[in-house]
Design an enzyme around this catalytic site. Structure first.
Site, PDB file in Angstrom:
ATOM      1  N   THR A 121       0.818  -1.213   0.000  1.00  0.00           N
ATOM      2  CA  THR A 121       0.000   0.000   0.000  1.00  0.00           C
ATOM      3  C   THR A 121       0.848   1.256   0.000  1.00  0.00           C
ATOM      4  O   THR A 121       1.964   1.263   0.539  1.00  0.00           O
ATOM      5  CB  THR A 121      -0.915   0.020   1.242  1.00  0.00           C
ATOM      6  OG1 THR A 121      -1.576   1.284   1.328  1.00  0.00           O
ATOM      7  CG2 THR A 121      -0.117  -0.185   2.519  1.00  0.00           C
ATOM      8  N   TYR A 145      -2.066   0.416   9.848  1.00  0.00           N
ATOM      9  CA  TYR A 145      -2.287  -0.277   8.574  1.00  0.00           C
ATOM     10  C   TYR A 145      -1.029  -0.207   7.712  1.00  0.00           C
ATOM     11  O   TYR A 145      -0.512  -1.232   7.237  1.00  0.00           O
ATOM     12  CB  TYR A 145      -3.473   0.344   7.839  1.00  0.00           C
ATOM     13  CG  TYR A 145      -3.607  -0.128   6.410  1.00  0.00           C
ATOM     14  CD1 TYR A 145      -3.864  -1.470   6.121  1.00  0.00           C
ATOM     15  CD2 TYR A 145      -3.471   0.765   5.342  1.00  0.00           C
ATOM     16  CE1 TYR A 145      -3.984  -1.901   4.804  1.00  0.00           C
ATOM     17  CE2 TYR A 145      -3.597   0.333   4.036  1.00  0.00           C
ATOM     18  CZ  TYR A 145      -3.846  -0.995   3.772  1.00  0.00           C
ATOM     19  OH  TYR A 145      -3.959  -1.423   2.470  1.00  0.00           O
TER      20      TYR A 145
END
Length: 332
Positions: A121, A145
């Site tokens: 990501t 995250y």
């Protein structure tokens, strides 16, 4: 060069994973999916693929699946993806994203799987030092995250250095849209992706769209993101797999984006255009863990792969997302 076995897709019943399964099957690969169906849907898995319902940290089932299906590559999508939730429940993210991937990697090494593609990501960059960001820029995540994914990237580097496995970590920017043929799309309940939320509002599922933050250092004060069509992203995974097969001694970490950003207001303007509606916007404060702007420098992926974006049109992305949302409404 052909792959000597099947591709195992973890999280293949989810949003991005199901599109990767479609792309793999369309390209002629044999696919087995492992998904616990906690957030995914069995009907989202292409019928050309085999579905095994299991958790990726279930070593016995994962290893038996690798052996039974002669798995020669793993595409790993399983995990948790909601940034604000990662801030409020970090241990969930370190379990589902980092610890579970460690177990999956160990299974891959034990069973001799030579190729591994990881859904990373842009959140690994945190607040970027410049925009667009390149793969060599500092990775200082500002939420759990992003950190959970960055820790996995570190594991991949170490494992590839110690074992006969190569990998490609694709750092996604904002994934949106749906399969243009209507075979899959984002079906997650309570999704947090902007375009998904906006087309839900356009179809009456929501009464408004919340805009989190109007005081960012961006042209209109709202957050800027690089939106990539999910089918383009799926195609990038197939190209990455073919690169790993052709060059088994090399691994790669690549941005997956379009090198172009749109603000939240610009995205909502596009939804208004496509739907011929005016979506109500509810302006609120910033969310924890959100940088002002994230845009990919995609020169590395364009140099490494024959992949080229085919659907890099914001209105087109919205149209595909809207068509899928209407199809979901018909399903009831």
């Amino acid at each position: 060069m052909a792959l000597n076995g099947k591709v195992m897709v973890t999280g293949g019943a989810g949003y991005i994973g199901s599109h990767a399964v479609l792309a793999l099957c369309d390209a002629g690969y044999d696919v087995v999916v492992i998904d616990n169906l906690v957030t995914g849907f069995d009907w989202a898995v292409d019928p050309r693929a085999t579905l095994v319902r299991a958790n990726i940290e279930d070593d016995a089932t994962v290893r038996a699946t690798i052996r039974d299906h002669r798995v020669a590559a793993i595409m790993h999508f399983a995990g948790s993806v909601v940034v604000p939730e990662s801030v409020s429940d970090p241990l969930k993210y370190y379990r589902n994203n980092t610890a579970a991937t460690r177990a999956l990697l160990e299974s891959a090494v034990v069973e001799g799987v030579p190729h591994f593609i990881f859904s990373s990501t842009a959140a690994t960059y945190g607040t970027p030092v410049k925009v667009p960001v390149v793969e060599t820029d500092p990775t200082v995540p500002i939420n759990p995250y992003g950190m959970s994914k960055l820790m996995t990237e570190a594991m991949l580097r170490d494992v590839a250095a110690a074992h006969p496995i190569n990998y490609c970590a694709l750092r996604y920017f904002n994934v949106a849209g749906a399969d243009p043929q209507g075979r899959s799309g984002q079906s997650t309940i309570g999704a947090t992706h902007l375009i998904k939320i906006a087309v839900e509002a356009a179809t009456g599922k929501r009464d408004a769209v919340s805009v989190f933050g109007t005081d960012f250092d961006t042209p209109d004060g709202t957050g800027v993101r690089d939106y990539i069509h999910v089918s383009d992203l799926a195609a990038a995974h197939v190209s990455a797999l073919e690169l790993l097969i052709a060059e088994p001694a090399k691994s790669h970490t690549l941005n997956a984006g379009y090198n172009r950003g749109f603000s939240v207001n610009e995205v909502l303007d596009a939804v208004d255009r496509v739907t011929n509606l005016t979506i109500q916007r509810r302006y609120e404060g910033r969310r924890a863990g959100d940088p002002a702007a994230l845009v990919a420098d995609n020169s590395a992926i364009l140099a490494a792969l024959p992949w080229r974006p085919q659907r890099d049109d914001l209105d087109g992305i919205v149209k595909d997302a809207l068509a899928w949302e209407r199809k979901l409404a018909e399903r009831g």
